[in-house]
Design a protein around this motif. Structure first.
Motif, short mmCIF file in Angstrom:
data_model
loop_
_atom_site.label_atom_id
_atom_site.label_comp_id
_atom_site.label_asym_id
_atom_site.label_seq_id
_atom_site.Cartn_x
_atom_site.Cartn_y
_atom_site.Cartn_z
N HIS A 34 -3.50 -12.51 5.25
CA HIS A 34 -2.45 -11.50 5.26
C HIS A 34 -1.21 -12.06 4.57
N VAL A 35 -0.65 -11.30 3.63
CA VAL A 35 0.57 -11.73 2.94
C VAL A 35 1.65 -10.69 3.18
N TRP A 36 2.75 -11.13 3.77
CA TRP A 36 3.92 -10.29 3.95
C TRP A 36 4.89 -10.63 2.83
N ILE A 37 5.20 -9.66 1.98
CA ILE A 37 6.14 -9.88 0.88
C ILE A 37 7.53 -9.49 1.35
N LEU A 38 8.48 -10.41 1.17
CA LEU A 38 9.86 -10.21 1.62
C LEU A 38 10.82 -10.36 0.45
N CYS A 62 -2.62 4.87 6.16
CA CYS A 62 -1.56 4.29 6.99
C CYS A 62 -0.82 3.19 6.24
N TYR A 63 0.44 2.96 6.63
CA TYR A 63 1.18 1.83 6.08
C TYR A 63 0.73 0.56 6.77
N ASP A 64 0.74 -0.54 6.00
CA ASP A 64 0.12 -1.77 6.47
C ASP A 64 0.83 -2.98 5.86
N ILE A 65 0.28 -4.14 6.15
CA ILE A 65 0.71 -5.42 5.61
C ILE A 65 0.85 -5.31 4.09
N SER A 66 1.77 -6.05 3.50
CA SER A 66 1.98 -6.00 2.05
C SER A 66 0.67 -6.16 1.30
N SER A 67 -0.12 -7.14 1.67
CA SER A 67 -1.42 -7.38 1.04
C SER A 67 -2.30 -8.12 2.03
N ALA A 68 -3.56 -7.71 2.10
CA ALA A 68 -4.48 -8.36 3.04
C ALA A 68 -5.90 -8.19 2.56
N GLY A 69 -6.76 -9.12 2.95
CA GLY A 69 -8.15 -8.98 2.57
C GLY A 69 -9.04 -9.99 3.27
N HIS A 70 -10.32 -9.70 3.21
CA HIS A 70 -11.33 -10.59 3.77
C HIS A 70 -11.51 -11.81 2.87
N ILE A 71 -11.93 -12.91 3.49
CA ILE A 71 -12.19 -14.15 2.77
C ILE A 71 -13.68 -14.19 2.43
N ALA A 73 -17.30 -15.58 1.51
CA ALA A 73 -17.97 -16.84 1.89
C ALA A 73 -17.70 -17.90 0.83
N GLY A 74 -17.30 -19.07 1.29
CA GLY A 74 -17.05 -20.20 0.39
C GLY A 74 -15.63 -20.29 -0.11
N ASP A 75 -14.83 -19.24 0.02
CA ASP A 75 -13.44 -19.27 -0.43
C ASP A 75 -12.54 -19.78 0.68
N ASN A 76 -11.29 -20.11 0.29
CA ASN A 76 -10.31 -20.49 1.31
C ASN A 76 -9.24 -19.41 1.42
N TYR A 77 -8.39 -19.54 2.41
CA TYR A 77 -7.38 -18.53 2.69
C TYR A 77 -6.43 -18.33 1.51
N GLY A 78 -5.90 -19.42 0.97
CA GLY A 78 -4.90 -19.32 -0.09
C GLY A 78 -5.42 -18.65 -1.34
N GLN A 79 -6.58 -19.09 -1.81
CA GLN A 79 -7.12 -18.49 -3.04
C GLN A 79 -7.46 -17.02 -2.82
N SER A 80 -7.89 -16.66 -1.64
CA SER A 80 -8.17 -15.25 -1.35
C SER A 80 -6.89 -14.43 -1.31
N ALA A 81 -5.83 -14.99 -0.73
CA ALA A 81 -4.54 -14.29 -0.68
C ALA A 81 -4.02 -14.02 -2.10
#
Length: 156
Positions: A34-38, A62-71, A73-81
């Motif tokens: 999940h990425v919250w853009i400020l 609906c309104y939601d988090i700035s950007s979000a997504g599933h990871i 398989a094999g990826d890490n959190y940062g590269q997916s964000a």
């Protein structure tokens, strides 16, 4: 078809995988980013919200988090964000620009489009400071229908 790593309570992959659709049918624990853009505008902190398309499998329109997504398989959190920011909002950032705010354990069950949706996830939460205007975002994959900035206090 998206393949996700099944993870433990801390968000560590277990070595097993599952199809995204099955994960949400059975409530299998998986990872998201999940990425919250400020930004700061007129001495106030603002937060960017995205409006989910009507076709989304959960919380359509609906309104939601700035950007979000599933990871995947094999990826890490940062590269997916970073990938989700480009796919959903059309912005390119470096992983080093993301501020890691830790993990959040999340679970809910709800009916969407006439079907039970079980979400059971460990989310890595990031903050990204980016002073862009709403017109600067491009909805590449059509998962997002619009974005808007809200003063943090109003959003909260």
């Amino acid at each position: 078809m998206e393949i996700l790593d099944i993870c433990d309570e801390l968000g560590n992959p277990t070595g097993k995988t599952v199809e995204r659709e099955i994960a949400h049918q059975q409530g299998i624990l998986h990872r998201t980013a999940h990425v919250w853009i400020l930004r700061k505008k007129e001495n106030k902190i603002q937060i960017l919200l995205q409006k989910r398309s009507e076709q989304k499998d959960s919380f359509p329109g609906c309104y939601d988090i700035s950007s979000a997504g599933h990871i995947p398989a094999g990826d890490n959190y940062g590269q997916s964000a970073v990938r989700e920011l480009k796919e959903e909002l059309g912005i390119v950032v470096r992983e080093s620009e993301l501020i890691d705010c830790g993990n959040r354990r999340f679970h809910f069950e709800e009916i969407f489009h006439g079907r039970l949706f079980k979400d059971n996830q460990v989310s890595k939460i990031f903050v990204l400071w980016k002073d862009l205007e709403e017109k600067d975002f491009v909805f590449v994959d059509h998962e997002v229908s619009e974005v808007k900035w809200l003063d943090f206090e109003k959003c909260y």
